[in-house]
Design a protein around this motif. Structure first.
Motif, PDB file in Angstrom:
ATOM      1  N   ARG A 168       0.837  -1.211   0.000  1.00  0.00           N
ATOM      2  CA  ARG A 168       0.000   0.000   0.000  1.00  0.00           C
ATOM      3  C   ARG A 168       0.868   1.256   0.000  1.00  0.00           C
ATOM      4  NH1 ARG A 168      -2.895  -3.244   3.507  1.00  0.00           N
ATOM      5  NH2 ARG A 168      -2.026  -2.210   5.341  1.00  0.00           N
ATOM      6  N   THR A 169       1.911   1.254   0.808  1.00  0.00           N
ATOM      7  CA  THR A 169       2.809   2.410   0.882  1.00  0.00           C
ATOM      8  C   THR A 169       3.521   2.628  -0.441  1.00  0.00           C
ATOM      9  OG1 THR A 169       3.132   2.021   3.244  1.00  0.00           O
ATOM     10  CG2 THR A 169       4.773   3.390   2.132  1.00  0.00           C
ATOM     11  N   GLY A 170       3.994   1.544  -1.031  1.00  0.00           N
ATOM     12  CA  GLY A 170       4.677   1.650  -2.319  1.00  0.00           C
ATOM     13  C   GLY A 170       3.752   2.112  -3.428  1.00  0.00           C
ATOM     14  N   GLU A 171       2.530   1.588  -3.431  1.00  0.00           N
ATOM     15  CA  GLU A 171       1.561   1.994  -4.445  1.00  0.00           C
ATOM     16  C   GLU A 171       1.258   3.492  -4.342  1.00  0.00           C
ATOM     17  OE1 GLU A 171       0.352   0.503  -6.991  1.00  0.00           O
ATOM     18  OE2 GLU A 171       0.451  -1.640  -6.625  1.00  0.00           O
ATOM     19  N   ALA A 172       1.221   4.000  -3.115  1.00  0.00           N
ATOM     20  CA  ALA A 172       0.930   5.420  -2.916  1.00  0.00           C
ATOM     21  C   ALA A 172       2.038   6.306  -3.487  1.00  0.00           C
ATOM     22  CB  ALA A 172       0.733   5.715  -1.428  1.00  0.00           C
ATOM     23  N   ALA A 173       3.259   5.805  -3.524  1.00  0.00           N
ATOM     24  CA  ALA A 173       4.391   6.586  -4.009  1.00  0.00           C
ATOM     25  C   ALA A 173       4.692   6.347  -5.489  1.00  0.00           C
ATOM     26  CB  ALA A 173       5.634   6.239  -3.186  1.00  0.00           C
TER      27      ALA A 173
END
Length: 88
Positions: free
Chosen positions: A37-42
């Protein structure tokens, strides 16, 4: 005797040990999902967008595998390696 040797010898691990391993795999799956989720947000972050997408896709597959197959000896071995600070 390691996990793989126990499984390959046809022995069933103690139920408490099995539950602990399954819980550890599920916890690792949750951590992978949070990282995803964190990677997708970036994403995309820059010139490495294709490689970033490949990494996120691989993490997605790993997350699904760990979540769906916590009893699998391969999933347990992966979770053990990912949570072993000595391996880093």
């Amino acid at each position: 005797m390691g996990l793989d040797a126990t499984v390959s010898a046809g022995q069933r691990p103690d139920p408490e040990v099995r539950r602990a391993r399954v819980a550890a795999v599920r916890a690792q799956a949750r951590r992978c999902a949070a990282g995803l989720r964190t990677g997708e947000a970036a994403y995309p972050a820059g010139e490495w967008a294709r490689r970033e997408r490949e990494a996120l896709d691989a993490l997605h597959v790993l997350t699904a595998f760990l979540h769906l197959h916590p009893n699998d000896p391969v999933a347990q071995a992966i979770a053990t390696e990912l949570t072993n600070p000595a391996a880093l």
